[in-house]
Motif scaffolding. Structure first.
Motif, PDB file in Angstrom:
ATOM      1  N   THR A   1       0.682  -1.337  -0.010  1.00 38.99           N
ATOM      2  CA  THR A   1      -0.141  -0.033   0.106  1.00 38.99           C
ATOM      3  C   THR A   1       0.690   1.377  -0.046  1.00 38.99           C
ATOM      4  O   THR A   1       1.969   1.422   0.546  1.00 38.99           O
ATOM      5  N   VAL A   2       0.254   2.329  -0.582  1.00 35.44           N
ATOM      6  CA  VAL A   2       1.224   3.646  -0.660  1.00 35.44           C
ATOM      7  C   VAL A   2       0.066   4.501   0.268  1.00 35.44           C
ATOM      8  O   VAL A   2      -0.865   4.882   0.043  1.00 35.44           O
ATOM      9  N   LEU A   3       0.696   5.229   1.373  1.00 32.79           N
ATOM     10  CA  LEU A   3       0.042   5.942   2.309  1.00 32.79           C
ATOM     11  C   LEU A   3       0.151   7.593   1.847  1.00 32.79           C
ATOM     12  O   LEU A   3       0.926   7.847   0.973  1.00 32.79           O
ATOM     13  N   PRO A   4      -0.967   8.259   2.073  1.00 35.44           N
ATOM     14  CA  PRO A   4      -0.957   9.689   1.699  1.00 35.44           C
ATOM     15  C   PRO A   4       0.044  10.419   2.678  1.00 35.44           C
ATOM     16  O   PRO A   4       0.645   9.887   3.635  1.00 35.44           O
ATOM     17  N   ASP A   5       0.372  11.569   2.270  1.00 36.22           N
ATOM     18  CA  ASP A   5       1.308  12.287   3.123  1.00 36.22           C
ATOM     19  C   ASP A   5       0.604  12.596   4.516  1.00 36.22           C
ATOM     20  O   ASP A   5      -0.526  12.607   4.931  1.00 36.22           O
TER      21      ASP A   5
ATOM     22  N   PHE B   1      -4.800  10.190   6.491  1.00 35.81           N
ATOM     23  CA  PHE B   1      -3.704   9.415   6.922  1.00 35.81           C
ATOM     24  C   PHE B   1      -3.842   8.335   7.909  1.00 35.81           C
ATOM     25  O   PHE B   1      -3.735   7.202   7.541  1.00 35.81           O
ATOM     26  N   THR B   2      -4.471   8.810   9.099  1.00 33.80           N
ATOM     27  CA  THR B   2      -4.879   7.818   9.916  1.00 33.80           C
ATOM     28  C   THR B   2      -5.797   6.715   9.483  1.00 33.80           C
ATOM     29  O   THR B   2      -5.813   5.379   9.527  1.00 33.80           O
ATOM     30  N   ALA B   3      -6.917   7.002   8.660  1.00 34.56           N
ATOM     31  CA  ALA B   3      -7.833   6.018   8.089  1.00 34.56           C
ATOM     32  C   ALA B   3      -7.233   5.212   7.050  1.00 34.56           C
ATOM     33  O   ALA B   3      -7.319   3.914   7.073  1.00 34.56           O
TER      34      ALA B   3
ATOM     35  N   VAL C   1      -3.891   4.443   7.142  1.00 34.05           N
ATOM     36  CA  VAL C   1      -3.278   3.484   8.018  1.00 34.05           C
ATOM     37  C   VAL C   1      -3.953   2.213   8.579  1.00 34.05           C
ATOM     38  O   VAL C   1      -3.678   1.111   8.419  1.00 34.05           O
ATOM     39  N   ASN C   2      -5.227   2.558   8.932  1.00 33.52           N
ATOM     40  CA  ASN C   2      -6.068   1.549   9.533  1.00 33.52           C
ATOM     41  C   ASN C   2      -6.670   0.705   8.573  1.00 33.52           C
ATOM     42  O   ASN C   2      -6.807  -0.500   8.562  1.00 33.52           O
ATOM     43  N   THR C   3      -6.973   1.128   7.351  1.00 33.20           N
ATOM     44  CA  THR C   3      -7.261   0.472   6.121  1.00 33.20           C
ATOM     45  C   THR C   3      -6.162  -0.400   5.733  1.00 33.20           C
ATOM     46  O   THR C   3      -6.386  -1.937   5.466  1.00 33.20           O
ATOM     47  N   ALA C   4      -4.891  -0.047   5.856  1.00 34.13           N
ATOM     48  CA  ALA C   4      -3.792  -0.856   5.421  1.00 34.13           C
ATOM     49  C   ALA C   4      -3.744  -2.091   6.520  1.00 34.13           C
ATOM     50  O   ALA C   4      -3.304  -3.252   6.046  1.00 34.13           O
ATOM     51  N   LEU C   5      -3.898  -1.623   7.764  1.00 39.32           N
ATOM     52  CA  LEU C   5      -3.757  -2.762   8.706  1.00 39.32           C
ATOM     53  C   LEU C   5      -4.904  -3.783   8.584  1.00 39.32           C
ATOM     54  O   LEU C   5      -4.518  -4.954   8.718  1.00 39.32           O
ATOM     55  N   ASP C   6      -6.160  -3.440   8.379  1.00 41.03           N
ATOM     56  CA  ASP C   6      -7.106  -4.276   7.842  1.00 41.03           C
ATOM     57  C   ASP C   6      -6.919  -5.123   6.816  1.00 41.03           C
ATOM     58  O   ASP C   6      -6.873  -6.422   6.976  1.00 41.03           O
ATOM     59  N   ALA C   7      -6.295  -4.640   5.748  1.00 43.40           N
ATOM     60  CA  ALA C   7      -5.753  -5.499   4.553  1.00 43.40           C
ATOM     61  C   ALA C   7      -4.730  -6.473   4.988  1.00 43.40           C
ATOM     62  O   ALA C   7      -4.591  -7.652   4.645  1.00 43.40           O
ATOM     63  N   MET C   8      -3.724  -6.074   5.798  1.00 42.07           N
ATOM     64  CA  MET C   8      -2.752  -6.760   6.369  1.00 42.07           C
ATOM     65  C   MET C   8      -3.046  -7.956   7.230  1.00 42.07           C
ATOM     66  O   MET C   8      -2.784  -9.113   6.870  1.00 42.07           O
TER      67      MET C   8
ATOM     68  N   GLU D   1       5.974   7.013   9.381  1.00 40.51           N
ATOM     69  CA  GLU D   1       5.094   6.231   9.085  1.00 40.51           C
ATOM     70  C   GLU D   1       5.055   4.907   9.655  1.00 40.51           C
ATOM     71  O   GLU D   1       4.050   4.377  10.010  1.00 40.51           O
ATOM     72  N   ALA D   2       6.350   4.176   9.809  1.00 40.29           N
ATOM     73  CA  ALA D   2       6.485   3.048  10.718  1.00 40.29           C
ATOM     74  C   ALA D   2       5.927   3.312  11.902  1.00 40.29           C
ATOM     75  O   ALA D   2       5.265   2.491  12.844  1.00 40.29           O
ATOM     76  N   MET D   3       6.421   4.441  12.554  1.00 35.89           N
ATOM     77  CA  MET D   3       5.851   4.459  14.163  1.00 35.89           C
ATOM     78  C   MET D   3       4.249   4.768  14.216  1.00 35.89           C
ATOM     79  O   MET D   3       3.777   4.331  15.125  1.00 35.89           O
ATOM     80  N   ALA D   4       3.599   5.392  13.193  1.00 31.00           N
ATOM     81  CA  ALA D   4       2.177   5.710  13.193  1.00 31.00           C
ATOM     82  C   ALA D   4       1.527   4.188  13.083  1.00 31.00           C
ATOM     83  O   ALA D   4       0.660   3.981  13.720  1.00 31.00           O
ATOM     84  N   VAL D   5       2.155   3.167  12.147  1.00 30.34           N
ATOM     85  CA  VAL D   5       1.638   1.854  11.951  1.00 30.34           C
ATOM     86  C   VAL D   5       1.868   1.247  13.255  1.00 30.34           C
ATOM     87  O   VAL D   5       0.860   0.500  13.721  1.00 30.34           O
ATOM     88  N   VAL D   6       2.820   1.246  14.073  1.00 35.92           N
ATOM     89  CA  VAL D   6       3.002   0.563  15.226  1.00 35.92           C
ATOM     90  C   VAL D   6       1.888   1.205  16.348  1.00 35.92           C
ATOM     91  O   VAL D   6       1.254   0.561  16.731  1.00 35.92           O
TER      92      VAL D   6
END
Length: 364
Positions: A243-247, A253-255, A257-264, A279-284
């Motif tokens: 996935t490619v996140l927005p700025d 952005f938060t939405a 990341v959550n969508t990406a986590l759902d897919a993962m 971005e990695a810290m936000a994902v964590v």
């Protein structure tokens, strides 16, 4: 020309000869000057007497030596000429400061002055900035990280080519307007992604994912190396999610990341490479908010290692050699300035993987 003018001219030439001989030999003898200049000893004694009155030399028996003042002045080394190089990078925060510090350290060691300017990733045409840089001082060389994804990229390449100023590109691969390679130093970001994929595979992860921060030259290279690695390691494509996140400033952005986590999570992903550190810290953070444990449920590797070690948990990260990139760019530029006809050098440096607390073997 009058006789007086002739005498003045000849006296000036004799004076220059005497000064050169003093500087070279530390003394002059009248007998030698007679042979060298073809004038009478009386004329030379008169010249030396005048130069003694001026404090240039001291007469001794049969000749002269430099005065103490002249000798002291000759012993003082001349200030070396300080050449200026101009540096234009797309940002002065995050990633680039490390590169710039490497440039400045190398420039100081090599007697160069650095004229630094920051642009932005949104700048479509760097030519006005470059023109102002070149007009502001006598620039001996340029180090530039141009935006290669704009309609003006070829115009900027043509400007650099036609400027006649020795140029090195940093973290950019490009060719001149005529299609010839351009001197450059880059990080092998594809290799960095491969190191991350191999680390996850070595821990036993078979379903892995890639999260990119934006569509940039760096992210494309990371994606290329990652795709090659997951194929070679048989981790994809069926077991791979990207996935490619927005700025980060985007309200979505938060939405995203959550969508990406759902897919993962739906795909059973247990290991991620995320570009870049924020971005990695936000994902964590968002994963932990959802009850996803890091690294027990999800191992995460950051790409850039700017602040990854300061986070909790400390992030395993791919670390580009930022300072070395900067130092190498200055070294390449100096060689190009000294020898414009040498073959074009395109140097690629390898990143390293720093293993910390955010990666572990997947749950059984």
């Amino acid at each position: 020309m009058t006789d007086d003018n002739v005498h003045v001219l000849l006296a000036a030439k004799r004076r220059e000869h005497v000064l050169d001989a003093l500087a070279r030999d530390g003394a002059v003898r009248i007998s030698q000057l007679v042979d060298d200049l073809g004038v009478t000893p009386v004329t030379l004694r008169r010249d030396l007497a005048q130069m003694e009155r001026e404090g240039v030399l001291v007469r001794v028996h049969g000749g002269a030596v430099p005065s103490k003042a002249a000798a002291a002045a000759a012993s003082v080394p001349k200030e070396p000429e300080v050449r200026t190089i101009a540096v234009l990078v797309p940002s002065l925060n995050y990633y680039w400061p490390g590169v710039v510090r490497g440039m400045e350290a190398e420039a100081r060691a090599r007697g160069l002055k650095v004229l630094l300017r920051g642009a932005s990733y949104e700048l479509q045409d760097e030519r006005p900035v470059l023109e102002r840089l070149v007009a502001s001082e006598d620039i001996a060389g340029l180090i530039v990280a141009p935006n290669t994804d704009t309609p003006h990229a070829k115009d900027v390449a043509r400007w650099l080519d036609e400027s006649g100023i020795p140029t090195v590109l940093v973290e950019r691969d490009a060719v001149s307007a005529g299609g010839a390679p351009v001197e450059s130093v880059t990080t092998d970001h594809a290799l960095g992604a491969m190191l991350a994929a191999r680390h996850l595979a070595s821990l036993g992860h078979r379903r892995v994912g890639l999260v990119l921060s934006r569509n940039s030259p760096t992210s494309r290279k990371i994606a290329s190396g990652w795709h090659q690695a997951v194929t070679d390691l048989k981790l994809g494509p069926a077991r791979h999610v990207e996935t490619v996140l927005p700025d980060r400033s985007s309200p979505d952005f938060t939405a995203e990341v959550n969508t990406a986590l759902d897919a993962m999570m739906d795909a059973g992903i247990t290991g991620l490479l995320v570009h870049s550190d924020p971005e990695a810290m936000a994902v964590v953070d968002l994963a932990l908010n959802r009850g996803i444990s890091v690294p027990e449920d999800l191992s995460i590797i950051a790409y850039d290692d700017e602040v990854a070690q300061l986070f909790t948990p400390a992030l395993t990260a791919v670390s580009p050699p930022r300072a070395s990139v900067g130092r190498t760019a200055v070294d390449l530029l100096l060689h190009r300035m000294g020898n414009p006809d040498r073959p074009v050098h395109r140097v690629q440096l390898s990143p390293q993987l720093n293993v910390r607390d955010s990666t572990a073997a997947p749950r059984a």
